[in-house]
Design an enzyme around this catalytic site. Sequence first.
Site, mmCIF file in Angstrom:
data_model
loop_
_atom_site.group_PDB
_atom_site.id
_atom_site.type_symbol
_atom_site.label_atom_id
_atom_site.label_comp_id
_atom_site.label_asym_id
_atom_site.label_seq_id
_atom_site.Cartn_x
_atom_site.Cartn_y
_atom_site.Cartn_z
ATOM 1 C CB CYS A 75 -0.864 -0.025 1.257
ATOM 2 S SG CYS A 75 -1.859 1.462 1.478
ATOM 3 C CB CYS A 190 -3.093 3.578 -5.612
ATOM 4 S SG CYS A 190 -4.402 2.693 -4.717
HETATM 5 N N1 DGL Z 1 -3.964 0.358 -2.019
HETATM 6 C C1 DGL Z 1 -3.626 1.553 -1.371
HETATM 7 C C2 DGL Z 1 -2.373 2.204 -1.963
HETATM 8 O O1 DGL Z 1 -1.546 1.564 -2.578
HETATM 9 C C3 DGL Z 1 -4.653 2.630 -1.143
HETATM 10 C C4 DGL Z 1 -6.112 2.468 -1.191
HETATM 11 C C5 DGL Z 1 -6.824 3.248 -0.085
HETATM 12 O O2 DGL Z 1 -7.087 4.441 -0.236
HETATM 13 O O3 DGL Z 1 -7.071 2.603 0.936
HETATM 14 O O4 DGL Z 1 -2.165 3.370 -1.795
#
Ligand code: DGL
Length: 268
Positions: A75, A190
């Site tokens: 993330c 993301c």
């Molecule tokens: N998957 C997450 C990232 O790589 C973010 C998604 C969210 O906003 O929770 O930033």
Amino acid sequence: MNTTAKILTFDSGLGGLTVHAEILRACPGADHVYVADDAAFPYGHLGEEALVDRVMALMGELIAAHRPNIVVIACNTASTLVLPHLRAAWPQLPFVGTVPAVKPAAEQSHTHLISVLATPGTVARDYTRDLVRAYAAHCEVTLVGSQHLATLAEAYMRGEMVDDLQVAAEIMPCFVERDGQRTDHVVLACTHYPLLLDAFRQLAPWSVDWVDPAPAIARRVQHVLGEHSFSFAHHERMREGFAHFTSGAPIPFALTNALRARHLAPAG
Ligand code: DGL
């Protein structure tokens, strides 16, 4: 005989599956645990202090429950903020993060117009702005904080209809024309976004390279496990991992299938 590595891959939701898939390919003989903090999704809308508190508290519980040999923070929104805190709290445990792939995009761009598509949290981070200064000073970098794409990717994975017009509106600010040149690289900063890559390709006003860091993260995981002498490569048959969801909400059929396709079973 080396100990079999246990890899814990963590995200706010289903985006980390894009990283998990690459880790699974690179480390088929490891034990895999996937954790989605869907109770607190989306991280991209949380304030910095709240996000640090949330991830630190949850990680304490997850480390105690699963005893991983390595943790992958799949993330960008969390990695660009929480990694130093995690490493300070658990100095013996390797953490691999996911941060915007600004450097490769800036190196590969011919037009020197690149965009970083991320959550509002990630584009606001000092960490992201420092990356741009350090590696992309010769480029014009457009930071695009998307309000809805992560939620749209979650819906898509749960088998819901996703409106192309909404997706198109979210990616459009990435496409810049300047003095006869056009953006040629878009960083997928993301982990949810590669889940929608087919739609991005179809809806883009022109063709660009979409930069997904997942293969590089998987190589990093292999490297760190090798350094710690864990075994992860050899396998007689792919082990089934488990996916945990902090909300405890029912898992729709389409998502169960998507998890199974990635060798994960929903944990009871
Ligand atoms: N998957 C997450 C990232 O790589 C973010 C998604 C969210 O906003 O929770 O930033």
